[in-house]
Design a protein around this motif. Structure first.
Motif, PDB file in Angstrom:
ATOM      1  N   VAL A   1       0.840  -1.208   0.000  1.00 58.21           N
ATOM      2  CA  VAL A   1       0.000   0.000   0.000  1.00 58.21           C
ATOM      3  C   VAL A   1       0.872   1.255   0.000  1.00 58.21           C
ATOM      4  O   VAL A   1       0.591   2.227  -0.720  1.00 58.21           O
ATOM      5  CB  VAL A   1      -0.958  -0.010   1.217  1.00 58.21           C
ATOM      6  CG1 VAL A   1      -1.654   1.340   1.363  1.00 58.21           C
ATOM      7  CG2 VAL A   1      -1.978  -1.127   1.066  1.00 58.21           C
TER       8      VAL A   1
ATOM      9  N   GLY B   1      -5.954   1.413  -1.935  1.00 60.01           N
ATOM     10  CA  GLY B   1      -5.667  -0.017  -1.800  1.00 60.01           C
ATOM     11  C   GLY B   1      -5.713  -0.542  -0.390  1.00 60.01           C
ATOM     12  O   GLY B   1      -5.748  -1.761  -0.175  1.00 60.01           O
ATOM     13  N   ALA B   2      -5.718   0.341   0.602  1.00 61.43           N
ATOM     14  CA  ALA B   2      -5.685  -0.113   1.988  1.00 61.43           C
ATOM     15  C   ALA B   2      -6.978  -0.799   2.404  1.00 61.43           C
ATOM     16  O   ALA B   2      -6.983  -1.664   3.293  1.00 61.43           O
ATOM     17  CB  ALA B   2      -5.401   1.064   2.923  1.00 61.43           C
TER      18      ALA B   2
ATOM     19  N   TRP C   1      -4.614   5.146   7.204  1.00 60.72           N
ATOM     20  CA  TRP C   1      -4.494   4.071   6.231  1.00 60.72           C
ATOM     21  C   TRP C   1      -5.687   4.084   5.283  1.00 60.72           C
ATOM     22  O   TRP C   1      -5.552   3.823   4.085  1.00 60.72           O
ATOM     23  CB  TRP C   1      -4.400   2.720   6.945  1.00 60.72           C
ATOM     24  CG  TRP C   1      -3.060   2.417   7.549  1.00 60.72           C
ATOM     25  CD1 TRP C   1      -2.730   2.477   8.873  1.00 60.72           C
ATOM     26  CD2 TRP C   1      -1.883   2.005   6.849  1.00 60.72           C
ATOM     27  NE1 TRP C   1      -1.411   2.128   9.044  1.00 60.72           N
ATOM     28  CE2 TRP C   1      -0.863   1.826   7.825  1.00 60.72           C
ATOM     29  CE3 TRP C   1      -1.569   1.768   5.506  1.00 60.72           C
ATOM     30  CZ2 TRP C   1       0.426   1.419   7.494  1.00 60.72           C
ATOM     31  CZ3 TRP C   1      -0.284   1.354   5.174  1.00 60.72           C
ATOM     32  CH2 TRP C   1       0.695   1.189   6.157  1.00 60.72           C
TER      33      TRP C   1
END
Length: 366
Positions: free
Chosen positions: A134, A171-172, A166
């Motif tokens: 990430v 993509g996290a 985050w």
């Protein structure tokens, strides 16, 4: 003289001769015993060390190598900066994890000679693979294969300054464990060397490549450094516990450790799971510096620096011997999936004076 008198005289003479021989034999045995003791006895050397070196001194091969040189080393662990608050009376050496606390200890102890620096280790960030992926997708890191990469310090510090989470990173959301504020777990900078050096590197990057030397320099980055520490909550006084937590799968997905801790596990062929080693593009080398408080402590420092066997054992525990890069690169030739042997692309940040570093740490913790 009659026969009986003659025989008695002979017996007396023989008795005297036997007594002399017996005494002589006992004397020879005592001398031989002393010589044997002299060959096998060792001098006990007591010291305070950073916890990252505890396994090294407990290694039976290290114990034997030191005994072969006449030393038995007894150690107690302490945070490197916490050593300054201890009474070192009765100790032969102090062995913090970097030059700055060692300089303070040497000054207080009146040590005139330059303390030896037998080995060193750069600071790195260990990450689980999902977290590293990430970071790379969001421009905070670059990856090289499955086990190593580079942390872009400037980009990371900008994210920290902005309180990035985050969840805000592309993509996290695919990984349930990546939640909350993005931060690196470090140790208490007031007590621990690695935590203090983390601040030194961050201050250098955030200050535009300037080493903090004045109160004005400290003020420029004080807010950011405080944020780096406060977001972590309670901190450990040594890097050992957070690293063990990370390896066990607990704790934060990003943890600041010594490269030696990673290299030691790899050299022992232990399972490191989905470990990724991120070398900050600007970091600090931790120069393990031995402050000799007695002649015995000085001898230990010289042996650790110069004895071939002890240098090889230091490498086995992940440390890089000073002035001997080939020793480390040879031993870790099969571990380049994780280790940046030649520290390619890694810049070393100069470290402020011990006084400035202590002030920086106190401000960050306040």
């Amino acid at each position: 003289m009659g026969f009986r008198e003659h025989a008695a005289a002979v017996r007396r003479i023989l008795g005297i001769v036997l007594a002399v021989l017996l005494i002589g034999g006992v004397a020879v045995a005592v001398v031989a015993g002393r010589d044997k003791d002299k060959g096998t006895a060792t001098t006990t050397v007591r010291g305070v060390i950073g916890s990252e070196k505890a396994d090294f001194f407990a290694d039976p091969d290290v114990v034997k190598a030191l005994a072969d040189q006449g030393l038995t080393v007894k150690t107690e662990t302490s945070g490197s900066w916490a050593m300054e608050d201890r009474s070192l009376k009765g100790y032969d050496f102090a062995f913090p994890a970097s030059e700055a606390p060692a300089a303070e200890l040497a000054r207080k102890a009146g040590v005139q000679s330059t303390p030896p620096r037998p080995f060193y280790s750069p600071l790195v960030v260990v990450a689980h693979r999902n977290a590293a992926t990430v970071l790379a997708h969001n421009g905070l890191a670059t990856l090289k294969g499955k086990g190593s990469g580079t942390l872009k310090m400037d980009a990371y510090l900008k994210a920290a300054r902005a309180d990035r989470t985050w969840q805000q990173l592309t993509g996290a959301s695919a990984y349930a464990e990546l939640t909350g504020t993005l931060f690196i777990t470090s140790t208490d900078p007031v007590q621990s060397n690695s935590g203090a050096l983390y601040l030194a590197a961050a201050s250098y990057v955030a200050g535009g490549g300037r080493v903090a030397a004045t109160d004005a320099d400290l003020d420029r980055t004080a807010g950011l450094l405080k944020k780096l520490i406060s977001v972590q909550g309670a901190q450990q006084s040594s890097s050992d516990a957070p690293f063990r937590d990370f390896i066990s799968g607990a704790g934060n997905p990003l943890v600041l450790v010594y490269e030696s801790q990673v290299a030691s596990l790899l050299l022992q062929k232990q399972d490191v799971g989905d470990l990724v080693v991120l070398y900050p593009d600007t970091t600090v080398n931790s120069d393990h510096t031995l402050v000799p408080l007695t002649d015995s402590g000085r001898k230990l420092g010289e042996l650790l620096s110069n004895d071939k066997k002890l240098r090889e054992l230091a490498v086995r525990h992940g440390f890089r011997p000073q002035g001997a890069a080939p020793e480390f690169t040879t031993a870790t030739a099969s571990l380049t999936t994780y280790l940046n042997q030649r520290l390619t692309g890694v810049r070393q940040a100069p470290v402020p004076t011990a006084e400035m570093l202590r002030t920086m740490a106190r401000q960050a913790r306040s």
